[in-house]
Every structure is written in C-alpha cells, then in structure tokens.
Design an enzyme around this catalytic site. Structure first.
Site, mmCIF file in Angstrom:
data_model
loop_
_atom_site.group_PDB
_atom_site.id
_atom_site.type_symbol
_atom_site.label_atom_id
_atom_site.label_comp_id
_atom_site.label_asym_id
_atom_site.label_seq_id
_atom_site.Cartn_x
_atom_site.Cartn_y
_atom_site.Cartn_z
ATOM 1 N N LYS A 13 1.343 10.893 0.341
ATOM 2 C CA LYS A 13 2.525 11.760 0.291
ATOM 3 C C LYS A 13 2.794 12.277 -1.124
ATOM 4 O O LYS A 13 3.123 13.449 -1.315
ATOM 5 C CB LYS A 13 3.717 10.952 0.822
ATOM 6 C CG LYS A 13 5.072 11.490 0.485
ATOM 7 C CD LYS A 13 6.142 10.609 1.088
ATOM 8 C CE LYS A 13 6.074 9.168 0.621
ATOM 9 N NZ LYS A 13 6.816 8.926 -0.637
ATOM 10 N N ARG A 88 15.375 6.623 1.043
ATOM 11 C CA ARG A 88 14.490 5.939 1.977
ATOM 12 C C ARG A 88 15.261 5.333 3.142
ATOM 13 O O ARG A 88 14.673 4.975 4.153
ATOM 14 C CB ARG A 88 13.810 4.749 1.285
ATOM 15 C CG ARG A 88 12.639 5.071 0.422
ATOM 16 C CD ARG A 88 12.081 3.735 -0.083
ATOM 17 N NE ARG A 88 11.441 3.877 -1.372
ATOM 18 C CZ ARG A 88 10.176 4.250 -1.531
ATOM 19 N NH1 ARG A 88 9.422 4.494 -0.478
ATOM 20 N NH2 ARG A 88 9.660 4.353 -2.733
ATOM 21 N N ARG A 125 -10.737 2.362 0.952
ATOM 22 C CA ARG A 125 -10.456 2.636 -0.451
ATOM 23 C C ARG A 125 -10.737 1.383 -1.296
ATOM 24 O O ARG A 125 -10.997 1.476 -2.495
ATOM 25 C CB ARG A 125 -8.974 3.038 -0.578
ATOM 26 C CG ARG A 125 -8.646 3.876 -1.754
ATOM 27 C CD ARG A 125 -7.226 4.372 -1.669
ATOM 28 N NE ARG A 125 -6.242 3.285 -1.664
ATOM 29 C CZ ARG A 125 -4.923 3.475 -1.716
ATOM 30 N NH1 ARG A 125 -4.435 4.689 -1.760
ATOM 31 N NH2 ARG A 125 -4.095 2.453 -1.719
ATOM 32 N N ARG A 127 -8.879 -1.422 -2.375
ATOM 33 C CA ARG A 127 -8.083 -2.027 -3.448
ATOM 34 C C ARG A 127 -7.876 -3.509 -3.175
ATOM 35 O O ARG A 127 -7.710 -3.912 -2.017
ATOM 36 C CB ARG A 127 -6.725 -1.353 -3.536
ATOM 37 C CG ARG A 127 -6.876 0.071 -3.996
ATOM 38 C CD ARG A 127 -5.736 0.475 -4.881
ATOM 39 N NE ARG A 127 -5.946 1.864 -5.264
ATOM 40 C CZ ARG A 127 -4.992 2.777 -5.343
ATOM 41 N NH1 ARG A 127 -3.746 2.437 -5.097
ATOM 42 N NH2 ARG A 127 -5.276 4.007 -5.691
ATOM 43 N N ARG A 138 3.424 -3.576 5.247
ATOM 44 C CA ARG A 138 4.082 -2.479 4.522
ATOM 45 C C ARG A 138 4.458 -1.337 5.470
ATOM 46 O O ARG A 138 5.524 -0.750 5.361
ATOM 47 C CB ARG A 138 3.139 -1.931 3.436
ATOM 48 C CG ARG A 138 3.075 -2.752 2.172
ATOM 49 C CD ARG A 138 2.593 -1.902 0.989
ATOM 50 N NE ARG A 138 1.322 -1.235 1.232
ATOM 51 C CZ ARG A 138 0.130 -1.695 0.817
ATOM 52 N NH1 ARG A 138 0.055 -2.825 0.120
ATOM 53 N NH2 ARG A 138 -0.973 -1.035 1.075
#
Ligand code: MF3
Ligand code: CO
Length: 449
Positions: A13, A88, A125, A127, A138
């Site tokens: 985002k 949020r 990815r 990580r 999350r």
C-alpha cells in the site's frame, strides 16, 4: 483530491500510495514517515513521540492529529494528499473528522488482498520475521481493527475497492483510474465533498436559467442573453463549461431557436414573437460541472410549439424518475422515448445525455432510447445529465457550416430539456433545479434509492 489508503501489512500500500501521489502531484502523508521526521528534526511533538515509542507505548491520537494538521497546512498539500497509516480505527476516524470534517475525504481506497495470496507473496519475499503464523496474525489484527473504519466510510459512500495483488503497474493503475484522474474516459464515482461542489455549479446554472428566462422576450438579442449568463457565472465564482469547449466554442450558452436542436451559438439574432428558444448552460465550480437546458416560447406561440415544449419537459422528468441505485441506463432511455413516441415526435439519436463530474462529458452516454432493464447499473456516486431532444418532424439532424449549430433535417421545430441528476448518499438529487438540490420524487416513495 484527498485520499486515504487502507490495506493489510505487506500489501504494498505504501509503495502504491507514493506512486499515485506522484502521478496526482499531491503529497503522500505516511504517519510512520511523519513520526520519524519529527523525531529526527527534534520538534516538541517529536520528542514526545520518541519517548513514547522508546517505552513501547502507542502514540496518542491527539499527537498524530496535531502533526497531520501541520502537514496538511503546508503548501504542497493545497491540492490534496494521500493519507497512509492514519486513521486505522473507528476512534481515529473521529479524530480525523475533528480536523478535516466528516466530508473531508474524497475517497478511501481499500486494497483487497486474499489472505492466502498474501501469505504466499510475503513468504516468497523471505524476511526473517515473516512466518506463516505471524503473517496470518497480522492480517487478522488488521481485519479486526479496520472493519469498523470500513463500516463508517462505507456508510459515507467513500470506499473504492482495488485489487491489491498483481503486477505493480497494474495495481497502481487501478487506484489511479478509480480516482478518475486517468485520462481515459470512465464512469466516475463522486464523494459527498465532490457532490457539494457540483451542487454549487448546478445552482449557478439554475441562476442563469432563471435570469435568461426572465430576459428572453421579443426584440432581445441572443448576444444580450449571453452577456447575462457570462456575468452570473463570474458573480458565482464559477467558470463556463462551454466557453472554449474543444478549443473553439465561443460562448457560455448554447442558444438554439426554432429548428435548431442544440449547440446554437449566440449571435445578433433578435427574438421574435412566436419563436421557441432552447437555452443550455454549464458552469464549473472548483473543478466540478453542472449542465442543464430548457426551452421556452417567446411571447405567444402556437399550440403545436407549446405541446412540443411541454412534452419534451415531461420526458425529462420521466427519465429523471428512473435515476436511482439498482436501476439501469436503459430504464432512463426507455422512459424518455416512450413519451416522445406516444406523441409521434422525432427523437434525436445523434446527441445524447452523459455522465458528469470533473468533466462535462463523462461516461456513460445516456441515450434517449433504450430497453428497460438493459445497460449499466446505476449506483451511488454517479451523476448523469439527462437531455431529451424532440422534433415535431423526423428525428434526423444536420450541422451548419459553423460546425456547431445542429438543426432538424426537415426544418421543423425542436425542443431540448436537461438536468444534472446525482445519486447522492441521501438519495437521487437534481442539482440544476434551483439554489439547493431538489430530491427526485418517485411515484412509490418506498423505492427511493
Ligand atoms: N449542454 C451540452 C451537452 O450536454 C453541451 C454544450 S456543447 C458546448 O452536450 F460546446 F457548448 F459546450
Ligand atoms: Co449535457
């Protein structure tokens, strides 16, 4: 353009917000960046934030809002901004409302991402702190937190959902196109704030109508009417939608006498008893358009002419009554055409109604014919210009050598009526009928969309 970007962690985002901000020429205001900036430049708010973050606490909303207030007051944010990271939660929405008002945002762009796809993407990815479990946790925290926020903004009609998964360029294209600055023609969904501007434009058009209706009489020239219109547009802090249209249209009005259907250019002609005259005006207020037309008789007119004018207006209202969420474009055209056909009038097909917003002519086209239940679905946030053009004779048209003036091919009289109608969060409203929006009245009050 004031936007809020909302999306789950890892959906990209922030990257998208930056790209869209660059394309629109407005700042990307990320709450995280803003905190870091205050901390690194050692402002008073920065010192507080630093202390709170060091002790592992959450930054109170008042501090974030104070920082936002300062940031939004900067010159580069004059044309708008993209918020990223705040609000949020529903409580933060209220805090933001306190700063910019309930109508402060144009759109809330929500990145829709499938949970499994997100997991796959983030694991790829590679990580260190990304395990399937942490990613899913999350994601669920994000979902629980934002549900009430999406609810509030959903009720305000602000949400634009975009597909957050896909090649980066496509993902960027998507919010860009949805927020309608993309040059390609498209249907635009307007927010309350944007509708408020269209209301002002519409009120200006209504004022022009009233003044021209009052002034139009035998002996008055079309140029005199044009002057009245130009003055009202200026007095209302607007500009003309028509002047310089396509780089060539020379006036703020289209004045179309007798056999002229539309797009007549104001000239030296002096109105005569028995003429009919179509008056079309368009105004822009802070970037948003209003557009409407009517036809009147000058002094005494024939029964035949009066009937044409009245029937064309009746068809406009029949079309307007079809404008509500869930109806379709074809419902409008069918309602208009039914009335024209019932009276044996030629219904002009080459020129049509249209969507309206930041451009005078947006998608979709709104023809004065159609099949009930066919065509695109109408929804909240749309604004349409409905504009029946009926001829006493055949429907066929011809254009003068000036490239603008459209006449009936057979020389018979023609009438033209138009309004700008919007499906607002409070229901369908006519923006060009007077100083304030006029709610569309339906036969069955229960079916208000
Ligand atoms: N009101 C007209 C329409 O809806 C626009 C006039 S054409 C212009 O199409 F050239 F005058 F802008
Ligand atoms: Co129009």
């Amino acid at each position: 353009m004031r936007l809020l970007f909302v999306g789950p962690p890892g959906a990209g985002k922030g990257t998208q917000a930056q790209r869209v901000a660059d394309a629109l020429g407005i700042p990307h205001i990320s709450t995280g960046d803003m905190f870091r900036h205050h901390v690194s430049t050692g402002t008073e708010l920065g010192r507080k934030v630093d202390e709170i973050m060091r002790s592992g606490g959450y930054v109170p909303d008042e501090i974030t809002v104070s920082m936002l207030e300062g940031r939004m007051a900067m010159d580069d944010a004059e044309g708008g901004f993209i918020l990223d990271g705040f609000p949020r939660t529903a409580a933060q929405v209220e805090a933001l409302d306190g700063l910019i008002g309930e109508d402060g945002l144009d759109h809330v762009v929500v990145f829709n991402v499938d949970e499994d796809e997100l997991v796959e993407r983030l694991l790829a990815r590679g990580r260190a702190d990304d395990t399937e479990e942490t990613i899913r946790t999350r994601f669920h925290v994000y979902q629980d937190q934002t549900a009430p926020l999406l609810d509030v903004y959903g009720r305000r009609g602000l949400i634009l959902e975009v597909d957050g998964i896909g090649p980066v360029d496509e993902v960027t294209d998507n919010p860009l196109r949805r927020t309608h600055r993309g040059r390609d023609r498209m249907i635009t969904i307007k927010s309350r704030r944007e509708f408020a501007k269209m209301e002002k434009a519409g009120a200006t058009v209504a004022a022009i109508h009233e003044a021209v209706r009052e002034a139009a009489a035998p002996g008055v020239s079309l140029l005199e009417l044009e002057e009245i219109s130009a003055k009202i547009i200026e007095d209302h802090g607007c500009t003309s939608s028509f002047l310089n249209y396509h780089g060539t249209y020379p006036a703020t009005l289209c004045l179309s006498p007798n056999d002229v259907i539309v797009h007549g250019i104001p000239n030296e002609y002096r109105l005569e008893e028995g003429d009919i005259l179509s008056v079309d005006a368009g105004a822009i207020y802070q970037g948003f358009h209003g557009d409407a037309a009517f036809t009147i008789g000058i002094g005494d007119i024939t029964e035949e002419a009066r009937h044409l004018i009245e029937t064309t207006e009746e068809a406009l209202w029949a079309g307007i009554r079809q404008v509500r969420s869930g109806n379709r474009l074809g419902d409008i055209g069918a309602a208009v055409a039914e009335i024209g056909s019932a009276h044996g009038y030629g219904i002009v097909e080459e020129y049509v109604g249209h969507g309206i917003g930041r451009e005078m002519h947006e998608e979709p086209q709104v023809p004065n014919y159609g099949e009930p239940g066919s065509g695109m679905k109408l929804r909240k946030g749309m604004a349409l210009c409905i504009e029946p053009m009926f001829n006493i004779g055949k429907r066929h048209t011809k254009v003068d050598p000036d490239g603008w003036t459209v006449r009936t091919a057979d020389g018979t009289l023609s009438a033209h009526w138009e309004h700008t109608v919007a499906i607002t969060p409070d229901g369908p409203m006519i923006f060009t009928a007077g100083e304030k929006p006029v709610p569309v009245e339906f036969e069955e009050a229960a079916s208000r969309g």
